[in-house]
Design a protein around this motif. Structure first.
Motif, PDB file in Angstrom:
ATOM      1  N   ILE A 124       0.817  -1.305   0.095  1.00 13.86           N
ATOM      2  CA  ILE A 124       0.025   0.074  -0.062  1.00 13.86           C
ATOM      3  C   ILE A 124       0.826   1.079   0.163  1.00 13.86           C
ATOM      4  CG2 ILE A 124      -1.731   1.237   1.214  1.00 13.86           C
ATOM      5  CD1 ILE A 124      -2.549  -1.402   2.728  1.00 13.86           C
ATOM      6  N   GLU A 125       0.623   2.125  -1.064  1.00 11.47           N
ATOM      7  CA  GLU A 125       1.707   3.127  -1.329  1.00 11.47           C
ATOM      8  C   GLU A 125       0.638   4.346  -0.487  1.00 11.47           C
ATOM      9  OE1 GLU A 125       4.011   5.914  -4.745  1.00 11.47           O
ATOM     10  OE2 GLU A 125       2.208   4.565  -5.192  1.00 11.47           O
ATOM     11  N   HIS A 126       1.258   4.971   0.342  1.00 12.82           N
ATOM     12  CA  HIS A 126       0.503   6.513   0.723  1.00 12.82           C
ATOM     13  C   HIS A 126       1.289   7.446   0.111  1.00 12.82           C
ATOM     14  CE1 HIS A 126      -0.640   9.211   3.944  1.00 12.82           C
ATOM     15  NE2 HIS A 126      -1.715   8.902   3.527  1.00 12.82           N
ATOM     16  N   PHE A 127       0.769   8.124  -0.758  1.00 11.05           N
ATOM     17  CA  PHE A 127       1.116   9.205  -1.527  1.00 11.05           C
ATOM     18  C   PHE A 127       1.192  10.445  -0.840  1.00 11.05           C
ATOM     19  CE2 PHE A 127       0.881  12.715  -4.729  1.00 11.05           C
ATOM     20  CZ  PHE A 127       2.247  12.596  -4.951  1.00 11.05           C
ATOM     21  N   GLU A 128       1.753  11.289  -0.321  1.00 10.90           N
ATOM     22  CA  GLU A 128       1.479  12.465   0.220  1.00 10.90           C
ATOM     23  C   GLU A 128       2.497  13.628  -0.415  1.00 10.90           C
ATOM     24  OE1 GLU A 128       2.646  12.562   4.590  1.00 10.90           O
ATOM     25  OE2 GLU A 128       1.603  10.622   4.812  1.00 10.90           O
ATOM     26  N   ALA A 129       1.442  14.693  -0.880  1.00 13.66           N
ATOM     27  CA  ALA A 129       2.271  15.689  -1.943  1.00 13.66           C
ATOM     28  C   ALA A 129       3.192  16.674  -1.332  1.00 13.66           C
ATOM     29  CB  ALA A 129       1.045  16.340  -2.459  1.00 13.66           C
ATOM     30  N   GLU A 130       3.405  16.453   0.099  1.00 14.20           N
ATOM     31  CA  GLU A 130       4.164  17.431   0.857  1.00 14.20           C
ATOM     32  C   GLU A 130       5.533  17.114   1.059  1.00 14.20           C
ATOM     33  OE1 GLU A 130       1.941  18.226   4.064  1.00 14.20           O
ATOM     34  OE2 GLU A 130       0.583  19.707   3.189  1.00 14.20           O
ATOM     35  N   ALA A 131       6.408  16.557   0.436  1.00  7.68           N
ATOM     36  CA  ALA A 131       7.835  16.152   0.565  1.00  7.68           C
ATOM     37  C   ALA A 131       7.684  14.905   1.515  1.00  7.68           C
ATOM     38  CB  ALA A 131       8.614  17.384   1.282  1.00  7.68           C
ATOM     39  N   ARG A 132       6.738  13.948   1.476  1.00  3.78           N
ATOM     40  CA  ARG A 132       6.946  12.696   2.318  1.00  3.78           C
ATOM     41  C   ARG A 132       6.140  11.804   1.544  1.00  3.78           C
ATOM     42  NH1 ARG A 132       4.238  11.647   8.109  1.00  3.78           N
ATOM     43  NH2 ARG A 132       3.884   9.319   7.752  1.00  3.78           N
ATOM     44  N   GLU A 133       6.701  10.578   1.546  1.00  2.00           N
ATOM     45  CA  GLU A 133       6.101   9.495   0.909  1.00  2.00           C
ATOM     46  C   GLU A 133       6.020   8.084   1.743  1.00  2.00           C
ATOM     47  OE1 GLU A 133       4.605   6.872  -2.292  1.00  2.00           O
ATOM     48  OE2 GLU A 133       4.662   8.863  -2.093  1.00  2.00           O
ATOM     49  N   THR A 134       4.953   7.316   1.883  1.00  3.10           N
ATOM     50  CA  THR A 134       4.902   6.241   2.837  1.00  3.10           C
ATOM     51  C   THR A 134       4.555   4.871   2.115  1.00  3.10           C
ATOM     52  OG1 THR A 134       4.635   7.682   4.679  1.00  3.10           O
ATOM     53  CG2 THR A 134       4.186   5.186   5.158  1.00  3.10           C
TER      54      THR A 134
END
Length: 176
Positions: A124-134
């Protein structure tokens, strides 16, 4: 007008206070510049160096911050009463790849070195548009995966919308 000096002094005081509030209206511009760090952590958020169960990998990329005031005379430069609004100049593209330096077995198939494991079903990729990727490697993922005990290098590759390449690596020990 009994107290003209007092009214003038009060007027000057109100004017200076108003400048402080005008000065405090600013914007903070953030630019993702690259680099960053990749951290493995448990589902409870504790950072680990040995993986023994479900875990996540979070990449925190470096940012450069520029604060711009809406009041440019410089009369009340240091009066900041409110926080600044944040505006990202660039953003993360939703095209990350997570690769390993060693093969492993996933659902009976060998996943070779360099294959993008984000594309596997249980990741599961949790894409965050603010300089962080989980990226979460769930219990379902680990249940149908076979890793030989040892250190594995996870490498996360991606880009920003203005073409900056982002690469982060981490080498946890896997013991499942």
């Amino acid at each position: 007008m009994k107290y003209p000096k007092l009214k003038a002094l009060l007027g000057l005081y109100v004017f200076i206070m108003a400048l402080g509030f005008v000065q405090s209206c600013c914007s903070s511009e953030m630019t993702i510049t690259g680099g960053g760090e990749l951290h493995p952590h448990t589902t409870l958020g504790y950072e680990v160096d040995t993986v023994t169960g479900p875990f996540s990998l979070s990449a925190y990329f470096e940012v450069e911050r520029t604060t711009a005031s809406n009041f440019t005379s410089g009369f009340a430069n240091s009066a900041y009463a409110f926080s600044c609004g944040i505006n990202y100049i660039n953003a993360l593209e939703n095209s990350f790849q997570l690769t390993l330096d060693k093969p492993f077995i996933y659902n009976g198939d060998t996943i070779v070195v360099g294959e993008n494991i984000i594309e596997l079903d249980k990741v599961i990729e949790h894409f965050e548009a603010e300089a962080r990727e989980t990226i979460h490697l769930s219990e379902d993922f680990l249940r149908i995966s076979q890793f030989e005990p040892g250190a594995y290098t996870f490498t996360l590759n991606g880009r920003t919308t203005d073409g900056i390449d982002l690469i982060s690596s981490v080498e946890p020990y896997i013991r499942l």
